[in-house]
Design a protein around this motif. Structure first.
Motif, PDB file in Angstrom:
ATOM      1  N   ARG A 128     -12.927 -19.006  13.235  1.00 26.47           N
ATOM      2  CA  ARG A 128     -14.145 -19.358  13.968  1.00 26.47           C
ATOM      3  C   ARG A 128     -14.144 -18.621  15.295  1.00 26.47           C
ATOM      4  NH1 ARG A 128     -15.423 -24.901  17.088  1.00 26.47           N
ATOM      5  NH2 ARG A 128     -13.480 -24.253  18.052  1.00 26.47           N
ATOM      6  N   ARG A 129     -15.297 -18.128  15.688  1.00 29.30           N
ATOM      7  CA  ARG A 129     -15.442 -17.572  17.035  1.00 29.30           C
ATOM      8  C   ARG A 129     -16.490 -18.400  17.767  1.00 29.30           C
ATOM      9  NH1 ARG A 129     -18.579 -11.817  15.975  1.00 29.30           N
ATOM     10  NH2 ARG A 129     -20.628 -12.721  15.625  1.00 29.30           N
ATOM     11  N   ARG A 155      -5.306  -8.288  11.062  1.00 32.90           N
ATOM     12  CA  ARG A 155      -6.249  -9.170  10.378  1.00 32.90           C
ATOM     13  C   ARG A 155      -7.666  -8.608  10.502  1.00 32.90           C
ATOM     14  NH1 ARG A 155      -1.908 -11.864  11.720  1.00 32.90           N
ATOM     15  NH2 ARG A 155      -1.233 -13.642  10.494  1.00 32.90           N
ATOM     16  N   PHE A 156      -8.450  -8.856   9.445  1.00 32.90           N
ATOM     17  CA  PHE A 156      -9.819  -8.352   9.370  1.00 32.90           C
ATOM     18  C   PHE A 156     -10.720  -9.455   8.842  1.00 32.90           C
ATOM     19  CE2 PHE A 156      -6.885  -4.909   8.901  1.00 32.90           C
ATOM     20  CZ  PHE A 156      -7.424  -3.892   9.680  1.00 32.90           C
ATOM     21  N   VAL A 157     -11.926  -9.557   9.393  1.00 34.13           N
ATOM     22  CA  VAL A 157     -12.908 -10.471   8.818  1.00 34.13           C
ATOM     23  C   VAL A 157     -13.598  -9.769   7.657  1.00 34.13           C
ATOM     24  CG1 VAL A 157     -13.307 -11.783  10.943  1.00 34.13           C
ATOM     25  CG2 VAL A 157     -14.782  -9.843  10.406  1.00 34.13           C
ATOM     26  N   VAL A 158     -13.995 -10.564   6.678  1.00 34.89           N
ATOM     27  CA  VAL A 158     -14.814 -10.100   5.554  1.00 34.89           C
ATOM     28  C   VAL A 158     -16.045 -10.994   5.613  1.00 34.89           C
ATOM     29  CG1 VAL A 158     -14.939  -9.738   3.064  1.00 34.89           C
ATOM     30  CG2 VAL A 158     -12.735  -9.500   4.257  1.00 34.89           C
ATOM     31  N   GLU A 164     -28.264  -8.690   3.564  1.00 37.05           N
ATOM     32  CA  GLU A 164     -29.080  -9.261   2.483  1.00 37.05           C
ATOM     33  C   GLU A 164     -28.153  -9.708   1.359  1.00 37.05           C
ATOM     34  OE1 GLU A 164     -32.262  -9.907   2.327  1.00 37.05           O
ATOM     35  OE2 GLU A 164     -33.042  -8.751   4.012  1.00 37.05           O
ATOM     36  N   HIS A 165     -28.637 -10.598   0.532  1.00 38.76           N
ATOM     37  CA  HIS A 165     -27.856 -11.087  -0.599  1.00 38.76           C
ATOM     38  C   HIS A 165     -27.358  -9.908  -1.430  1.00 38.76           C
ATOM     39  CE1 HIS A 165     -26.558 -13.568  -3.911  1.00 38.76           C
ATOM     40  NE2 HIS A 165     -27.232 -12.768  -4.719  1.00 38.76           N
ATOM     41  N   GLY A 166     -26.045  -9.824  -1.618  1.00 40.42           N
ATOM     42  CA  GLY A 166     -25.446  -8.784  -2.438  1.00 40.42           C
ATOM     43  C   GLY A 166     -25.103  -7.499  -1.700  1.00 40.42           C
ATOM     44  N   ASP A 167     -25.475  -7.405  -0.432  1.00 35.89           N
ATOM     45  CA  ASP A 167     -25.062  -6.236   0.349  1.00 35.89           C
ATOM     46  C   ASP A 167     -23.546  -6.241   0.511  1.00 35.89           C
ATOM     47  OD1 ASP A 167     -27.636  -5.338   0.731  1.00 35.89           O
ATOM     48  OD2 ASP A 167     -27.733  -5.863   2.869  1.00 35.89           O
ATOM     49  N   PRO A 168     -22.949  -5.078   0.740  1.00 30.73           N
ATOM     50  CA  PRO A 168     -21.510  -5.064   1.027  1.00 30.73           C
ATOM     51  C   PRO A 168     -21.198  -5.945   2.241  1.00 30.73           C
ATOM     52  CG  PRO A 168     -22.298  -2.846   0.610  1.00 30.73           C
ATOM     53  CD  PRO A 168     -23.517  -3.726   0.700  1.00 30.73           C
ATOM     54  N   ALA A 169     -20.083  -6.628   2.185  1.00 29.47           N
ATOM     55  CA  ALA A 169     -19.658  -7.456   3.314  1.00 29.47           C
ATOM     56  C   ALA A 169     -19.253  -6.553   4.474  1.00 29.47           C
ATOM     57  CB  ALA A 169     -18.481  -8.336   2.899  1.00 29.47           C
ATOM     58  N   VAL A 170     -19.445  -7.057   5.673  1.00 31.87           N
ATOM     59  CA  VAL A 170     -18.983  -6.360   6.871  1.00 31.87           C
ATOM     60  C   VAL A 170     -17.492  -6.654   7.010  1.00 31.87           C
ATOM     61  CG1 VAL A 170     -19.155  -6.274   9.390  1.00 31.87           C
ATOM     62  CG2 VAL A 170     -21.231  -6.442   7.991  1.00 31.87           C
ATOM     63  N   VAL A 171     -16.682  -5.612   7.131  1.00 31.44           N
ATOM     64  CA  VAL A 171     -15.245  -5.769   7.328  1.00 31.44           C
ATOM     65  C   VAL A 171     -14.911  -5.163   8.688  1.00 31.44           C
ATOM     66  CG1 VAL A 171     -12.942  -5.256   6.444  1.00 31.44           C
ATOM     67  CG2 VAL A 171     -14.822  -5.666   4.840  1.00 31.44           C
ATOM     68  N   GLU A 176     -12.061  -7.494  17.167  1.00 27.63           N
ATOM     69  CA  GLU A 176     -13.404  -6.998  17.497  1.00 27.63           C
ATOM     70  C   GLU A 176     -14.450  -8.045  17.160  1.00 27.63           C
ATOM     71  OE1 GLU A 176     -14.222  -3.159  15.784  1.00 27.63           O
ATOM     72  OE2 GLU A 176     -12.304  -2.344  16.503  1.00 27.63           O
ATOM     73  N   TRP A 177     -14.308  -8.679  16.003  1.00 18.28           N
ATOM     74  CA  TRP A 177     -15.243  -9.723  15.584  1.00 18.28           C
ATOM     75  C   TRP A 177     -15.207 -10.884  16.565  1.00 18.28           C
ATOM     76  CZ3 TRP A 177     -14.411 -14.769  13.774  1.00 18.28           C
ATOM     77  CH2 TRP A 177     -15.491 -15.375  13.130  1.00 18.28           C
ATOM     78  N   LEU A 178     -14.001 -11.281  16.993  1.00 25.19           N
ATOM     79  CA  LEU A 178     -13.879 -12.370  17.963  1.00 25.19           C
ATOM     80  C   LEU A 178     -14.582 -12.019  19.275  1.00 25.19           C
ATOM     81  CD1 LEU A 178     -10.197 -13.509  17.350  1.00 25.19           C
ATOM     82  CD2 LEU A 178     -12.284 -14.815  16.842  1.00 25.19           C
ATOM     83  N   ASP A 179     -14.641 -10.719  19.597  1.00 22.06           N
ATOM     84  CA  ASP A 179     -15.338 -10.267  20.803  1.00 22.06           C
ATOM     85  C   ASP A 179     -16.846 -10.136  20.603  1.00 22.06           C
ATOM     86  OD1 ASP A 179     -13.058 -10.175  22.351  1.00 22.06           O
ATOM     87  OD2 ASP A 179     -12.686  -8.044  21.973  1.00 22.06           O
TER      88      ASP A 179
END
Length: 186
Positions: A128-129, A155-158, A164-171, A176-179
């Motif tokens: 969680r951020r 560690r990386f977020v997925v 949009e539904h079915g788009d590639p997940a952001v990794v 960086e995600w926490l920021d």
């Protein structure tokens, strides 16, 4: 005589197994539904994942594979109504917030991990951020287990919530995600 993969596996005495995974939706996992992935579809994904020869390549392929799993899950559940972020869904049955995405994506990743599809990563607990003391966001997380230093253990977020539904997940790298990094979906 011509046999497909399923015929060859059955002939060899290898049982075909489907996988059931829970998807949750309608914000905060208020609703849950089991979806089933056939052995043929899972073999297709395993073939894609085997193409990865580095952790970086595995993350790139994993991004697209997670999107594919969402497409297939949307054929069996109302999550195909989901739109990016939280405000474009317009109250549709099947809408997903970040909690729904984090739980569902983690379920997909655990299924893949259990089937040996992840060679360079392990699945971590959801993270969680919190930003500006009023907003929070959740995401599935993986850990690099296949690199030498300095990336070992990274560690990386997925995060499938952004697209949009079915788009590639952001990794993205977890730090960086926490920021606050990630696409703007307002």
């Amino acid at each position: 005589m011509k046999f497909g993969l399923a015929g060859v596996l059955l002939w060899a005495g290898i049982a075909l197994a489907e996988e059931q995974v829970t998807v949750c939706f309608n914000y905060g996992c208020v609703a849950r539904q089991e979806v089933t992935f056939s052995e043929a579809r899972l073999a297709e994904l395993a073939g894609r994942m085997k193409l990865a020869d580095t952790p970086v390549a595995e993350r790139a392929i994993l991004s697209r594979v997670v999107g594919q799993l969402y497409l297939w899950a949307g054929e069996q559940s109302p999550i195909s109504a989901d739109r990016p972020g939280d405000f474009l869904d317009d109250g549709a049955h099947g809408m997903m917030d970040c909690i729904d995405h984090a739980e569902t994506t983690t379920g997909f990743l655990r299924m893949m991990e259990g089937r040996g599809m992840l060679r360079f990563h392990g699945v971590e607990p959801i993270r969680r951020r919190v930003r500006w003391l009023v907003t929070q966001h959740f995401s599935a997380v993986i850990r690099d287990v296949g690199s030498e230093a300095p990336e070992a253990g990274a560690r990386f977020v997925v995060d499938s919530w952004f697209g949009e539904h079915g788009d590639p997940a952001v990794v993205l790298p977890l730090e960086e995600w926490l920021d606050g990094e990630g696409p703007n979906v307002s």
